[in-house]
Design a protein around this motif. Structure first.
Motif, mmCIF file in Angstrom:
data_model
loop_
_atom_site.group_PDB
_atom_site.id
_atom_site.type_symbol
_atom_site.label_atom_id
_atom_site.label_comp_id
_atom_site.label_asym_id
_atom_site.label_seq_id
_atom_site.Cartn_x
_atom_site.Cartn_y
_atom_site.Cartn_z
ATOM 1 N N ALA B 103 0.761 -0.304 -1.252
ATOM 2 C CA ALA B 103 0.740 -0.329 0.212
ATOM 3 C C ALA B 103 0.360 1.047 0.774
ATOM 4 C CB ALA B 103 2.097 -0.767 0.753
ATOM 5 N N LEU B 106 -3.382 1.584 0.222
ATOM 6 C CA LEU B 106 -4.198 0.805 1.157
ATOM 7 C C LEU B 106 -4.179 1.438 2.548
ATOM 8 C CD1 LEU B 106 -3.018 -2.739 0.013
ATOM 9 C CD2 LEU B 106 -5.324 -1.818 -0.260
ATOM 10 N N ARG B 107 -2.987 1.879 2.963
ATOM 11 C CA ARG B 107 -2.867 2.463 4.298
ATOM 12 C C ARG B 107 -3.622 3.791 4.382
ATOM 13 N NH1 ARG B 107 2.197 5.112 6.523
ATOM 14 N NH2 ARG B 107 1.480 5.819 8.546
ATOM 15 N N PHE B 127 0.401 -1.397 10.115
ATOM 16 C CA PHE B 127 -0.400 -1.587 8.913
ATOM 17 C C PHE B 127 0.209 -2.643 7.999
ATOM 18 C CE2 PHE B 127 -1.097 -0.949 4.445
ATOM 19 C CZ PHE B 127 -2.461 -1.143 4.386
ATOM 20 N N ALA B 131 -1.487 -5.895 6.438
ATOM 21 C CA ALA B 131 -1.678 -6.028 4.995
ATOM 22 C C ALA B 131 -0.990 -7.287 4.467
ATOM 23 C CB ALA B 131 -1.143 -4.790 4.279
ATOM 24 N N ARG B 132 0.207 -7.569 4.995
ATOM 25 C CA ARG B 132 0.937 -8.762 4.534
ATOM 26 C C ARG B 132 0.166 -10.027 4.883
ATOM 27 N NH1 ARG B 132 6.470 -6.691 6.325
ATOM 28 N NH2 ARG B 132 7.225 -5.577 4.481
ATOM 29 N N ALA B 135 -2.842 -10.281 2.577
ATOM 30 C CA ALA B 135 -2.433 -10.622 1.217
ATOM 31 C C ALA B 135 -2.085 -12.104 1.125
ATOM 32 C CB ALA B 135 -1.246 -9.761 0.794
ATOM 33 N N LEU B 145 2.141 -5.583 -2.992
ATOM 34 C CA LEU B 145 1.993 -4.424 -2.112
ATOM 35 C C LEU B 145 2.961 -3.311 -2.518
ATOM 36 C CD1 LEU B 145 1.625 -6.187 1.347
ATOM 37 C CD2 LEU B 145 -0.130 -4.906 0.125
ATOM 38 N N ASN B 161 -6.849 -7.907 -5.548
ATOM 39 C CA ASN B 161 -6.521 -6.639 -4.891
ATOM 40 C C ASN B 161 -7.793 -5.952 -4.384
ATOM 41 O OD1 ASN B 161 -4.374 -4.952 -4.063
ATOM 42 N ND2 ASN B 161 -4.800 -3.509 -5.741
ATOM 43 N N LEU B 164 -8.641 -7.746 -1.284
ATOM 44 C CA LEU B 164 -7.713 -7.306 -0.230
ATOM 45 C C LEU B 164 -8.192 -5.985 0.381
ATOM 46 C CD1 LEU B 164 -4.998 -7.520 1.316
ATOM 47 C CD2 LEU B 164 -3.918 -6.321 -0.597
ATOM 48 N N GLN B 165 -8.590 -5.057 -0.489
ATOM 49 C CA GLN B 165 -9.096 -3.767 0.013
ATOM 50 C C GLN B 165 -10.330 -3.974 0.882
ATOM 51 O OE1 GLN B 165 -9.450 -0.908 -3.322
ATOM 52 N NE2 GLN B 165 -7.889 -2.141 -4.314
ATOM 53 N N LEU B 168 -9.387 -5.287 4.284
ATOM 54 C CA LEU B 168 -8.748 -4.312 5.175
ATOM 55 C C LEU B 168 -9.709 -3.208 5.616
ATOM 56 C CD1 LEU B 168 -5.302 -4.028 3.358
ATOM 57 C CD2 LEU B 168 -5.752 -5.140 5.556
#
Lengths: 426, 256
Positions: B103, B106-107, B127, B131-132, B135, B145, B161, B164-165, B168
């Motif tokens: 997490a 990612l942030r 954030f 992200a949740r 995901a 995360l 993952n 996911l990146q 975001l």
């Protein structure tokens, strides 16, 4: 007579005047031991990688009787500002090696006396074993004598040492601390060694952890930029007792944290963990001797070094398992991350085992930042310097996680963050 | 008129154990905005090298040629500048980062890119909410995360993952290097949907794959066949189906 001849080689001459005419059996024995062995040069095996040459050529006097109170207060506030609530913790503060009651906050549930009032040298720190302990024994003026009575939880106690030096190295102080935990007692002792400028700080801490007692001992070396900080800890651990130690080496010209831990009765445990984060021309030395002198004991040691600029890290870790110490469980690991081509790590792990039914493992690694990891972070938009910082923090993260006390762990992280600056040759 | 992505005469080599090895030998490729292009080709033809060169990996030396990305000289930019400009590479083998919380990673990435794009940074709460949700859409276990980046992740979890990146970081140009390899059908659909959600007139993708299956979910505009370091053939979506049935051999011999 107890005089140091001027032709006695090595840095001992820097102290010769102060070593004359000392009273008391312990001090005279210490001077005799020093006369015999001198202060260590790199020809001495235990000091092969760390030279005391930085102590210079000028005689080192005792600290002046007075100090700049505002500077001491500011240095203390700088330490306390690192963490919310830290200022409210009980603390014993020493300035240039002498107790400063006006800066201290008395602890509860812990008995404290001071060396200056009632000298106590302790048993573990025998002067003939280590010249720096002998030097301390000869010149000690003050120190804390901390006692937690049987079954008492002493909570968390801060022991702050502040050195206030100038540009040139002109004085030294040699505090003598003792910590006794009686059976079943508990204490978290956080020793913050902070300061400014040049001085020589040579503390000796004599520790006894009683049966089923537990001491968590976290030492932060944040000495003045030109200071030399050489600390020695002797810890003796009784049956089912735990000595859980962690040292963080960050600031100072030359740092050495030396631990002698002795597991003296069955089912005792010691942890001698540490992190060094050094740059510039700093030298940081983590030396330990862990002696298993009883069966069924556990020792754990993880040390990680992050070295930048021309910095040099030293790791000397000896695990001695005596014949009686069957079923010993020992683990030792030293790892270094070199951020610059001029940084260096000297690692000397040693296992010396006389028992035949033991489990001991050790290892050492040296490496640079991983290019693939760095590229992965940068490809996600993280700038190079920040990506390096993230990987450096990741390298020490797990080791810092070994500090069980949350507040002490957070304090170490905060002090490391102050150092910050990835990839720079500060 | 200037294309969205314009690769011209790209040559690149790698220094492998003191031996210089030429891998890209004159790649020409244009991708207009809003299109999904696919590169297929036998192992060792230079597909992954092309993706690394576009993302800015330093091990590869570009010896000649140019890459223009939305009018900018891509090859002159640092990897992080390319990410800020809107380029994203989903790695074939995502890198593990022990000691780095997913997490936080990612942030840090999202805020670095937002900062570079002149957007406001997201605080931890905002954030985490974002992200949740992302995901969840990718059917990722919530604890992913909290874990260290890619450490102990299964092959499928690592690929998710990556998606996911990508979700975001909101790239305008995504390169997916065999993101479908080793995935079951459900995971494949999740990955394809991740790309499809980004589809817009201003978003393009370059998908490296060996399999037609992904392309069933991810309808491409154009297929390119790469061999021996260059594009030897381009065509419509039917070309992928043809390769899936007949293999590369026919095309390689025709090009030779």
């Amino acid at each position: 007579m107890n005089t140091i001849s001027p032709d006695r080689g090595g840095p001992l001459a820097l102290f010769s005047q102060r070593l004359e005419g000392l009273a008391g059996a312990e001090r005279q024995q210490a001077v005799a031991a020093l006369q015999h062995a001198g202060l260590p040069t790199r020809r001495v095996e235990a000091w092969k990688y760390t030279a005391l040459r930085v102590l210079g050529q000028t005689s080192l006097s005792a600290p002046a009787a007075t100090y700049d109170a505002a500077a001491a207060r500011a240095a203390l506030d700088h330490v306390l500002a690192a963490q919310d609530g830290l200022a409210d913790q009980p603390r014993l503060v020493f300035v240039n090696g002498r107790h400063a009651p006006d800066l201290s906050v008395a602890p509860k549930g812990v008995k404290v006396t001071f060396f200056a009032d009632a000298p106590r040298f302790g048993n573990a720190a025998s002067p003939d074993r280590d010249p720096l302990v002998a030097l301390n024994t000869a010149l000690a003026e003050d120190g804390a004598n901390i006692q937690v009575e049987a079954g008492v939880d002493g909570g968390t106690l801060l022991l702050v040492s502040i050195g206030l030096g100038g540009q040139a190295l002109t004085f030294s102080f040699h505090p003598r601390h003792a910590v006794v935990l009686e059976a079943g007692a508990r204490l978290t002792l956080v020793c913050v060694q902070a300061g400014q400028g040049a001085y020589f700080h040579n503390p000796v801490t004599d520790i006894h952890v009683g049966a089923a007692a537990a001491l968590e001992h976290v030492t932060l070396q944040l000495e003045g930029a030109e200071a030399v900080g050489l600390g020695t800890v002797y810890a003796d651990v009784d049956r089912e007792g735990v000595y859980d130690s962690f040292a963080l080496g960050v600031d100072g010209l030359l740092l050495r944290h030396e631990v002698h831990a002795r597991l003296g009765a069955s089912r005792a445990a010691v942890h001698v963990n540490g992190v060094q984060r050094l740059g510039g021309a700093q030298v940081g030395d983590m030396t330990s001797v862990i002696t298993h002198a009883a069966p069924d004991c556990i020792s754990r040691q993880t040390v990680r070094n992050v070295l930048d600029g021309h910095a040099r890290g030293v790791f000397q870790g000896k695990v001695l398992v005596e014949q009686i110490a069957q079923k010993t469980d020992g683990y030792q690991m030293n790892q270094a991350l070199l951020l610059s081509p001029d940084a260096e790590i000297d690692a000397k792990p040693e296992l010396e085992i006389y028992a035949d039914d033991v489990r001991c493992s050790h290892g050492a690694t040296v490496g640079a930042l991983d290019d693939e990891q760095l590229f992965y972070l940068r490809s996600r938009g993280v700038p190079d310097a920040q990506a390096r910082q993230i990987l450096i923090e990741a390298f020490v993260d797990e080791t810092l996680g070994l500090i069980a006390h949350e507040g002490a762990q957070a304090l170490c992280r905060a002090m490391l963050a102050r150092k910050g600056g990835a990839g720079e040759s500060a | 008129m200037s294309q969205f992505l314009e690769i011209s005469g790209l040559n690149a080599r790698i220094d492998a154990d003191g031996q210089e090895k030429q891998i890209l030998r004159g790649v020409d490729l244009s991708i207009p905005p809003g299109e999904v292009h696919v590169i297929m080709g036998p192992n060792g033809s230079g597909k992954s090298t092309l993706s690394y060169v576009l993302a800015g990996r330093e091990d590869y030396e570009v010896t000649s040629g140019s890459v223009l990305f939305q009018g900018q000289d891509l090859l002159a930019m640092e990897p992080e500048e390319r990410a800020a400009a809107g380029l994203f590479l989903a790695f074939q083998s995502p890198v593990e980062l022990p000691g780095v919380n997913n997490a936080n990673f990612l942030r840090t990435a999202v805020n670095a890119v937002r900062r570079a794009r002149g957007q406001e940074e997201l605080d931890a709460v905002a954030f985490l909410k974002l992200a949740r949700e992302a995901a969840k859409t990718l059917s990722m276990a919530p604890d992913m995360l909290k874990r260290n980046v890619n450490v102990g992740f299964s092959g499928g979890e690592k690929k998710r993952n990556e998606v996911l990146q990508m979700t975001l970081l909101q790239p305008t140009f995504a390169i997916l290097d065999e993101t479908d390899s080793g995935l079951d059908v459900d995971a494949l659909r999740v990955v394809a949907e991740g790309v499809n959600r980004l589809r817009a007139p201003t978003f393009s993708a370059l998908v490296i794959t060996h399999h037609q299956k992904l392309l069933d979910y991810l309808v491409p505009d154009r297929i390119h066949v790469m061999a021996k370091g260059r594009i030897i053939l381009s065509g419509g979506p039917e070309l992928a189906r043809q390769i899936d049935q007949e293999g590369y051999t026919k095309f390689l011999s025709e090009a030779a």
